[in-house]
Design a protein around this motif. Sequence first.
Motif, PDB file in Angstrom:
ATOM      1  N   GLY A  48     -19.398  15.696  87.016  1.00 49.33           N
ATOM      2  CA  GLY A  48     -18.729  15.642  85.588  1.00 49.33           C
ATOM      3  C   GLY A  48     -19.581  15.028  84.648  1.00 49.33           C
ATOM      4  N   GLY A  50     -21.979  16.618  83.309  1.00 46.66           N
ATOM      5  CA  GLY A  50     -22.310  17.805  82.301  1.00 46.66           C
ATOM      6  C   GLY A  50     -23.322  18.528  82.812  1.00 46.66           C
ATOM      7  N   LYS A  51     -23.668  18.918  84.079  1.00 50.59           N
ATOM      8  CA  LYS A  51     -24.560  19.675  84.557  1.00 50.59           C
ATOM      9  C   LYS A  51     -24.274  21.074  83.960  1.00 50.59           C
ATOM     10  CE  LYS A  51     -23.760  18.563  88.926  1.00 50.59           C
ATOM     11  NZ  LYS A  51     -22.824  17.570  88.496  1.00 50.59           N
ATOM     12  N   THR A  52     -23.150  21.699  84.456  1.00 50.89           N
ATOM     13  CA  THR A  52     -22.860  23.032  84.091  1.00 50.89           C
ATOM     14  C   THR A  52     -22.953  23.072  82.576  1.00 50.89           C
ATOM     15  OG1 THR A  52     -21.465  23.169  85.830  1.00 50.89           O
ATOM     16  CG2 THR A  52     -21.170  25.004  84.435  1.00 50.89           C
ATOM     17  N   THR A  53     -22.366  22.612  81.662  1.00 44.53           N
ATOM     18  CA  THR A  53     -22.517  22.529  80.179  1.00 44.53           C
ATOM     19  C   THR A  53     -23.720  22.677  79.690  1.00 44.53           C
ATOM     20  OG1 THR A  53     -20.193  21.339  80.471  1.00 44.53           O
ATOM     21  CG2 THR A  53     -21.132  21.792  78.286  1.00 44.53           C
ATOM     22  N   ASP A  80     -17.892  27.259  88.733  1.00 45.00           N
ATOM     23  CA  ASP A  80     -19.363  26.954  88.250  1.00 45.00           C
ATOM     24  C   ASP A  80     -20.338  28.454  87.981  1.00 45.00           C
ATOM     25  OD1 ASP A  80     -18.665  24.525  87.461  1.00 45.00           O
ATOM     26  OD2 ASP A  80     -20.092  23.404  88.649  1.00 45.00           O
ATOM     27  N   GLU A 126     -28.047  23.609  90.566  1.00 45.17           N
ATOM     28  CA  GLU A 126     -27.244  22.541  90.199  1.00 45.17           C
ATOM     29  C   GLU A 126     -26.751  22.192  91.549  1.00 45.17           C
ATOM     30  OE1 GLU A 126     -23.917  23.206  87.535  1.00 45.17           O
ATOM     31  OE2 GLU A 126     -22.691  21.576  88.412  1.00 45.17           O
ATOM     32  N   ASN A 173     -27.072  12.203  78.625  1.00 45.12           N
ATOM     33  CA  ASN A 173     -25.996  13.213  77.974  1.00 45.12           C
ATOM     34  C   ASN A 173     -24.842  12.644  77.520  1.00 45.12           C
ATOM     35  OD1 ASN A 173     -25.131  16.036  77.617  1.00 45.12           O
ATOM     36  ND2 ASN A 173     -23.782  16.043  79.278  1.00 45.12           N
ATOM     37  N   LYS A 174     -24.215  13.258  76.624  1.00 43.43           N
ATOM     38  CA  LYS A 174     -22.836  12.810  75.904  1.00 43.43           C
ATOM     39  C   LYS A 174     -23.222  11.932  74.844  1.00 43.43           C
ATOM     40  CE  LYS A 174     -20.015  14.118  80.026  1.00 43.43           C
ATOM     41  NZ  LYS A 174     -18.977  13.881  80.870  1.00 43.43           N
ATOM     42  N   ASP A 176     -22.986  11.935  72.072  1.00 46.40           N
ATOM     43  CA  ASP A 176     -21.961  12.158  70.753  1.00 46.40           C
ATOM     44  C   ASP A 176     -20.965  11.076  71.013  1.00 46.40           C
ATOM     45  OD1 ASP A 176     -19.570  14.170  72.210  1.00 46.40           O
ATOM     46  OD2 ASP A 176     -21.577  14.135  73.287  1.00 46.40           O
ATOM     47  N   ALA A 206     -24.580  17.971  75.124  1.00 50.02           N
ATOM     48  CA  ALA A 206     -24.341  19.276  75.473  1.00 50.02           C
ATOM     49  C   ALA A 206     -23.395  19.907  74.527  1.00 50.02           C
ATOM     50  CB  ALA A 206     -23.900  19.585  76.909  1.00 50.02           C
TER      51      ALA A 206
HETATM   52  N1  LIG Z   1     -18.045  14.751  74.642  1.00 53.65           N
HETATM   53  C1  LIG Z   1     -18.908  15.260  75.635  1.00 53.65           C
HETATM   54  N2  LIG Z   1     -18.374  16.061  76.536  1.00 53.65           N
HETATM   55  C2  LIG Z   1     -19.380  16.800  77.434  1.00 53.65           C
HETATM   56  C3  LIG Z   1     -20.615  16.805  77.360  1.00 53.65           C
HETATM   57  N3  LIG Z   1     -21.261  17.290  78.257  1.00 53.65           N
HETATM   58  C4  LIG Z   1     -20.177  17.885  79.168  1.00 53.65           C
HETATM   59  N4  LIG Z   1     -19.102  17.466  78.692  1.00 53.65           N
HETATM   60  C5  LIG Z   1     -17.605  17.571  78.990  1.00 53.65           C
HETATM   61  O1  LIG Z   1     -17.765  17.032  80.284  1.00 53.65           O
HETATM   62  C6  LIG Z   1     -16.861  17.333  81.544  1.00 53.65           C
HETATM   63  C7  LIG Z   1     -17.900  17.964  82.640  1.00 53.65           C
HETATM   64  O2  LIG Z   1     -18.830  18.847  82.304  1.00 53.65           O
HETATM   65  P1  LIG Z   1     -19.479  19.877  83.295  1.00 53.65           P
HETATM   66  O3  LIG Z   1     -20.761  20.463  82.841  1.00 53.65           O
HETATM   67  O4  LIG Z   1     -18.342  20.580  84.101  1.00 53.65           O
HETATM   68  O5  LIG Z   1     -20.088  18.835  84.409  1.00 53.65           O
HETATM   69  P2  LIG Z   1     -20.721  18.844  85.861  1.00 53.65           P
HETATM   70  O6  LIG Z   1     -21.721  17.889  86.092  1.00 53.65           O
HETATM   71  O7  LIG Z   1     -21.400  20.676  85.862  1.00 53.65           O
HETATM   72  O8  LIG Z   1     -19.586  18.646  86.770  1.00 53.65           O
HETATM   73  P3  LIG Z   1     -19.481  19.269  88.227  1.00 53.65           P
HETATM   74  O9  LIG Z   1     -19.944  20.386  88.704  1.00 53.65           O
HETATM   75  O10 LIG Z   1     -17.951  19.221  88.513  1.00 53.65           O
HETATM   76  O11 LIG Z   1     -20.015  17.805  89.126  1.00 53.65           O
HETATM   77  C8  LIG Z   1     -16.444  18.837  80.668  1.00 53.65           C
HETATM   78  O12 LIG Z   1     -14.903  18.550  80.089  1.00 53.65           O
HETATM   79  C9  LIG Z   1     -17.379  18.931  79.453  1.00 53.65           C
HETATM   80  O13 LIG Z   1     -16.788  19.587  78.547  1.00 53.65           O
HETATM   81  C10 LIG Z   1     -21.087  16.109  76.144  1.00 53.65           C
HETATM   82  O14 LIG Z   1     -22.282  16.109  75.657  1.00 53.65           O
HETATM   83  N5  LIG Z   1     -20.370  15.444  75.359  1.00 53.65           N
END
Ligand SMILES: Nc1nc2c(ncn2[C@@H]2O[C@H](COP(=O)(O)OP(=O)(O)OP(=O)(O)O)[C@@H](O)[C@H]2O)c(=O)[nH]1
Lengths: 228, 113
Positions: A48, A50-53, A80, A126, A173-174, A176, A206
């Motif tokens: 979580g 934010g890898k995918t985003t 994903d 990823e 990341n994040k 914001d 992201a």
């Molecule tokens: N506020 C904020 N939320 C973010 C940001 N990047 C990602 N998110 C949120 O964080 C959550 C997880 O993002 P993903 O991109 O699914 O994370 P991941 O690392 O791919 O997750 P997994 O594959 O499950 O390990 C989602 O609800 C996104 O919308 C960011 O820069 N800011």
Amino acid sequence: MTECIMDELRIIEIKKSVFADNDRDANLLREELKQQGVFLLNLMSAPGSGKTTTLIQTINRLKERLRVAVMEADIDSDVDARKMKETTGVESIQLHTGGMCHLDAEMTRQGLAALSLEKTDLVILENVGNLVCPAEFDTGSSANAMILSVPEGDDKPLKYPLMFSVCDLVLINKTDVMPYFDFDLERCKQNILMRNPKATIIPISAKTGEGIDDFAQWLVNEVQNWKK
Amino acid sequence: MHELGIVFYIIRDVKQVAEENHVEHVASVVMDIGEVSTVMPHLLSDCWRWAADKEPMLQGCESEVNTIPAVTWCDGCKSEYPTVAHGRTCPRCGSENTWLLRGNEVEIKEIKV
Ligand SMILES: Nc1nc2c(ncn2[C@@H]2O[C@H](COP(=O)(O)OP(=O)(O)OP(=O)(O)O)[C@@H](O)[C@H]2O)c(=O)[nH]1
Ligand SMILES: [Mg+2]
Ligand SMILES: [Zn+2]
């Protein structure tokens, strides 16, 4: 390997790291990818972060400059990979790790075999969301990157030193949501550099797009150097 | 699970060594596991039991774990100290410029046949 007889049990000495075979496979794969001019980025983080985003944002700004493909490693779903295909249009496949918490070089090789590598400059893997195991298993990647997100805290590099020491690039990341968390960006950078003085650090969001162009540029430069 | 993945690597290595030495059954596998490696010895032995019993060559094969104490080197005062008690801050000089010397191992030491 030495042998000796003791209490009727024969002892065969092995003295070998459990990771030795994988390290050898990984080096071989890295060399083959270099020959083919394909750059493999291994992207790791906690679940979580934010890898995918981040990848969706970045690939959409990058796909005019590089031919990109994505491998999504997941313990058991293809959410994903489908999302990646729908939002970026680049070739993207799901790798199932069969319950395993990491990918090794052999699994990575099998995934790469399913991609059209001759039409690809950059493959992004990823990895499974986990800060421990993927750091121990070299995938054969050309470079390792990880994402640390603000809510996780600026002391993460101290708790997971191995992960930070194997990464060439750390994305914070994040950014914001920084105002809502007790997160000290300068201290975080210091903690990362203490474990890995060579790490490149890029703060991103992201969500707002901050820093994404810098990450895209970093990738373009790395791929160009790799193809030389 | 992490330990299960590790066990599959161990099984592969042990089977290979056993075959090279024309061994039909392995009685015990001895591992060197560092105190601050990512492997938990009790989880490792649970996973070992489950996975090893599926291999004819390893049925009933014991796993023994030697724990390797973790030692950190302090660059500040050029000395060593035990990692688990003090973490990354040197107990002598307070420096944080410290590096793990050993205690990270996940090694197969030997097999008994
Ligand atoms: N506020 C904020 N939320 C973010 C940001 N990047 C990602 N998110 C949120 O964080 C959550 C997880 O993002 P993903 O991109 O699914 O994370 P991941 O690392 O791919 O997750 P997994 O594959 O499950 O390990 C989602 O609800 C996104 O919308 C960011 O820069 N800011
Ligand atoms: Mg994801
Ligand atoms: Zn000291």
